[in-house]
Motif scaffolding. Structure first.
Motif, short mmCIF file in Angstrom:
data_model
loop_
_atom_site.label_atom_id
_atom_site.label_comp_id
_atom_site.label_asym_id
_atom_site.label_seq_id
_atom_site.Cartn_x
_atom_site.Cartn_y
_atom_site.Cartn_z
N GLY A 1 0.82 -1.21 0.00
CA GLY A 1 0.00 0.00 0.00
C GLY A 1 0.85 1.26 0.00
O GLY A 1 0.55 2.22 -0.70
N ILE A 2 1.92 1.25 0.78
CA ILE A 2 2.83 2.40 0.82
C ILE A 2 3.39 2.66 -0.57
O ILE A 2 3.39 3.81 -1.05
N ASN A 3 3.86 1.62 -1.24
CA ASN A 3 4.43 1.77 -2.58
C ASN A 3 3.39 2.29 -3.58
O ASN A 3 3.70 3.14 -4.42
N ILE A 4 2.16 1.80 -3.48
CA ILE A 4 1.10 2.25 -4.39
C ILE A 4 0.82 3.73 -4.16
O ILE A 4 0.68 4.50 -5.12
N LEU A 5 0.74 4.15 -2.91
CA LEU A 5 0.47 5.57 -2.61
C LEU A 5 1.59 6.47 -3.11
O LEU A 5 1.33 7.53 -3.69
N ILE A 6 2.84 6.07 -2.91
CA ILE A 6 3.97 6.89 -3.37
C ILE A 6 3.98 6.98 -4.89
O ILE A 6 4.17 8.06 -5.46
N THR A 7 3.75 5.86 -5.57
CA THR A 7 3.71 5.86 -7.04
C THR A 7 2.57 6.75 -7.54
O THR A 7 2.75 7.52 -8.49
N ALA A 8 1.40 6.65 -6.92
CA ALA A 8 0.26 7.48 -7.32
C ALA A 8 0.56 8.95 -7.07
O ALA A 8 0.25 9.80 -7.91
N TYR A 9 1.17 9.26 -5.93
CA TYR A 9 1.54 10.65 -5.62
C TYR A 9 2.47 11.20 -6.71
O TYR A 9 2.27 12.32 -7.19
N GLN A 10 3.47 10.43 -7.09
CA GLN A 10 4.40 10.88 -8.13
C GLN A 10 3.70 11.11 -9.45
O GLN A 10 3.93 12.12 -10.12
N ALA A 11 2.80 10.20 -9.84
CA ALA A 11 2.08 10.33 -11.11
C ALA A 11 1.16 11.56 -11.10
O ALA A 11 1.11 12.32 -12.07
N VAL A 12 0.45 11.75 -10.01
CA VAL A 12 -0.47 12.89 -9.90
C VAL A 12 0.31 14.21 -9.91
O VAL A 12 -0.07 15.17 -10.57
N THR A 13 1.41 14.25 -9.18
CA THR A 13 2.23 15.45 -9.12
C THR A 13 2.83 15.78 -10.49
O THR A 13 2.83 16.94 -10.91
N GLU A 14 3.34 14.76 -11.18
CA GLU A 14 3.90 14.97 -12.52
C GLU A 14 2.86 15.49 -13.49
O GLU A 14 3.18 16.20 -14.44
N ALA A 15 1.58 15.14 -13.27
CA ALA A 15 0.49 15.59 -14.14
C ALA A 15 -0.03 16.96 -13.71
O ALA A 15 -1.01 17.45 -14.26
N GLY A 16 0.61 17.57 -12.70
CA GLY A 16 0.22 18.91 -12.26
C GLY A 16 -0.92 18.93 -11.26
O GLY A 16 -1.52 19.97 -11.00
N GLY A 17 -1.25 17.79 -10.68
CA GLY A 17 -2.35 17.71 -9.72
C GLY A 17 -1.87 17.49 -8.31
O GLY A 17 -0.70 17.77 -7.99
N TRP A 18 -2.78 17.00 -7.47
CA TRP A 18 -2.42 16.70 -6.08
C TRP A 18 -3.17 15.47 -5.58
O TRP A 18 -4.20 15.09 -6.12
N LEU A 19 -2.60 14.87 -4.53
CA LEU A 19 -3.17 13.69 -3.88
C LEU A 19 -3.18 13.95 -2.39
O LEU A 19 -2.17 14.41 -1.83
N ARG A 20 -4.31 13.67 -1.74
CA ARG A 20 -4.43 13.83 -0.30
C ARG A 20 -5.03 12.56 0.30
O ARG A 20 -5.86 11.91 -0.33
N LEU A 21 -4.61 12.27 1.52
CA LEU A 21 -5.19 11.16 2.27
C LEU A 21 -6.10 11.75 3.34
O LEU A 21 -5.72 12.69 4.03
#
Length: 125
Positions: A73-93
């Protein structure tokens, strides 16, 4: 609601020990998770977090009902955070349970990904 049934609030998918309901609020994708995030359920979460065709994605993961999360789960969240950030967006828990928050804090994910105590706060600008 039964497994895989579409509800009024969004699309639900249930595999093994994890249920993911995806909705949208003011253009923000909200994933409401219930159950465990581990090696067996991680693929489902990874698919739900796919933002490849979304410009400037904004994603909130509601973790109020997550009872367990391992390194998958940690790895999935970090990967998603990187993808969202690279696309100019944000991710929050939003509202991680005490046990899940401890895991996030132990590995420092809460220093990388914005963790808010409530869903309402996670949806706020």
């Amino acid at each position: 609601m039964t497994e895989g049934q579409i509800s009024d609030s969004g699309q639900a998918e249930h595999v093994g020990g994890l249920s993911v309901v995806t909705t949208a609020t003011d253009g923000i994708r909200v994933l409401m998770l219930t159950g465990e995030i581990d090696h067996h359920t991680g693929g489902q979460l990874r698919r739900a977090l796919d933002v490849t065709d979304t410009a400037r994605p904004r994603v909130v993961i509601d973790m109020r009902q997550v009872t367990f999360m391992d390194s998958s789960g940690i790895n999935i969240l970090i990967t998603a955070y990187q993808a969202v950030t690279e696309a100019g967006g944000w991710l929050r828990l939003a509202a991680p349970t005490d046990s899940v928050l401890r895991v996030l804090q132990m590995v420092g994910v809460d220093d990388i990904i914005d963790c808010r105590p409530t869903l309402r706060q996670a949806l706020a600008p």
